[in-house]
Scaffold this motif. Structure first.
Motif, short mmCIF file in Angstrom:
data_model
loop_
_atom_site.label_atom_id
_atom_site.label_comp_id
_atom_site.label_asym_id
_atom_site.label_seq_id
_atom_site.Cartn_x
_atom_site.Cartn_y
_atom_site.Cartn_z
N LEU A 39 0.82 -1.21 0.00
CA LEU A 39 0.00 0.00 0.00
C LEU A 39 0.85 1.26 0.00
CD1 LEU A 39 -2.71 -1.25 2.50
CD2 LEU A 39 -3.14 -0.56 0.13
N ALA A 40 2.08 1.16 0.50
CA ALA A 40 2.96 2.32 0.56
C ALA A 40 3.29 2.86 -0.83
CB ALA A 40 4.24 1.97 1.30
N HIS A 41 3.14 2.05 -1.86
CA HIS A 41 3.40 2.51 -3.22
C HIS A 41 2.31 3.49 -3.69
CE1 HIS A 41 6.73 -0.24 -3.94
NE2 HIS A 41 6.02 -1.19 -3.37
N ARG A 94 -1.42 7.75 6.34
CA ARG A 94 -2.68 8.04 5.65
C ARG A 94 -3.44 6.75 5.35
NH1 ARG A 94 -3.10 12.07 0.41
NH2 ARG A 94 -5.25 11.60 -0.16
N VAL A 95 -2.70 5.72 4.98
CA VAL A 95 -3.32 4.41 4.71
C VAL A 95 -4.04 3.91 5.95
CG1 VAL A 95 -2.83 1.96 4.32
CG2 VAL A 95 -1.78 3.69 2.87
N LEU A 111 -6.87 -4.20 5.26
CA LEU A 111 -5.73 -3.80 4.45
C LEU A 111 -5.74 -4.52 3.11
CD1 LEU A 111 -2.90 -3.78 7.16
CD2 LEU A 111 -3.96 -1.78 6.09
N GLY A 112 -6.07 -5.81 3.13
CA GLY A 112 -6.13 -6.58 1.90
C GLY A 112 -7.23 -6.10 0.97
N LEU A 113 -8.37 -5.74 1.55
CA LEU A 113 -9.48 -5.21 0.75
C LEU A 113 -9.06 -3.92 0.05
CD1 LEU A 113 -12.61 -5.84 0.34
CD2 LEU A 113 -12.98 -4.02 2.02
#
Length: 259
Positions: free
Chosen positions: A55-57, A63-64, A88-90
């Motif tokens: 997700l960091a990309h 913020r995530v 997180l996966g969703l």
């Protein structure tokens, strides 16, 4: 080795950062030592850290987390009890789909939709449509090139054989009969022409799913023959399908000789 500069060393020492935590922070566009301190303070499990790295990309980790936690609150009470990796996966899956569909990933409405679950499901449906269109076109090309080069119509007074014409036929058959022929494995084997799938229908109802057969095309024998919920076929259906499997060998031999 870590992908982070030397100025991160104090934060690494203070927070006793693990390699996964360091990798997650390093994946951000503009990582800062404070990001590492904050992430380490959360003591996330290995699965969550792997998802955070992906997700960091797309967005800074802080913020995530804020977004995912806010979305979690929108879920029904029973769903809220799911662990963080689920949410997180969703979010990860949604962002991957949005990118694959060439959405504008700089728009906040795209990056952080108001209702994550709703947008996730809408994009999943669209991705499936795009995939189905692509696979249907692929199968049509295979048919044109001779996927059924040996084929003839086969029927008796009670039953007939239907040849799948596109990928969607496999999915529909699996859904209607509640079995797994719609999975990718059956479709791919069928496309190679060795282990092929055929639909056994009643002559009186040729459009209605009845039984599904997988045939070894080299041996002319039934590998699988199942109806709704993987129920076994009655004797008359099996006898009919065995006759078709033997006919396949005759047809292939005839076509080779003619060719």
């Amino acid at each position: 080795l870590t992908g982070l500069g030397k100025h991160f060393l104090p934060a690494m020492r203070e927070s006793q950062a693990s390699l996964r935590e360091i990798q997650a922070v390093a994946a951000q566009k503009d990582p800062k030592p404070e990001d590492l301190r904050q992430l380490c303070a959360l003591r996330l499990d290995r699965e969550s850290l792997g998802l955070m790295e992906e997700l960091a990309h797309y967005s800074p980790l802080g913020r995530v987390l804020r977004y995912v936690r806010a979305q979690r609150e929108l879920f029904p009470p029973q769903a809220k009890r799911r662990k963080l990796p689920y949410f997180l996966g969703l979010y990860r899956d949604y962002l991957h789909m949005a990118q694959d569909l060439k959405s504008d990933m700089t728009e906040r409405a795209v990056l952080e939709p108001r209702d994550l679950k709703e947008r996730h499901d809408l994009l999943a449906a669209r991705v499936n449509e795009v995939k189905a269109e692509r696979e249907n076109a692929r199968m049509q090309k295979m048919i044109e090139k001779g996927l059924y080069w040996w084929a003839h119509a086969y029927a008796n007074e009670d039953f007939c054989v239907v040849y799948p014409q596109n990928h969607s036929d496999f999915v529909t058959e699996g859904q209607r009969l509640n079995h797994c022929v719609g999975s990718a494995g059956y479709y791919e084997r069928h496309m190679k022409g060795r282990y092929m799938v055929f639909f056994i229908r009643r002559v009186s109802e040729p459009e209605k799913a009845y039984f599904t057969a997988e045939i070894d095309m080299n041996a002319g024998r039934i590998l699988q023959l199942y109806g709704f919920g993987d129920c076994s076929a009655p004797r008359e259906v099996r006898t009919f399908t065995e006759g078709f499997a033997r006919a396949v060998l005759r047809w292939q031999d005839q076509e080779r000789r003619a060719g």
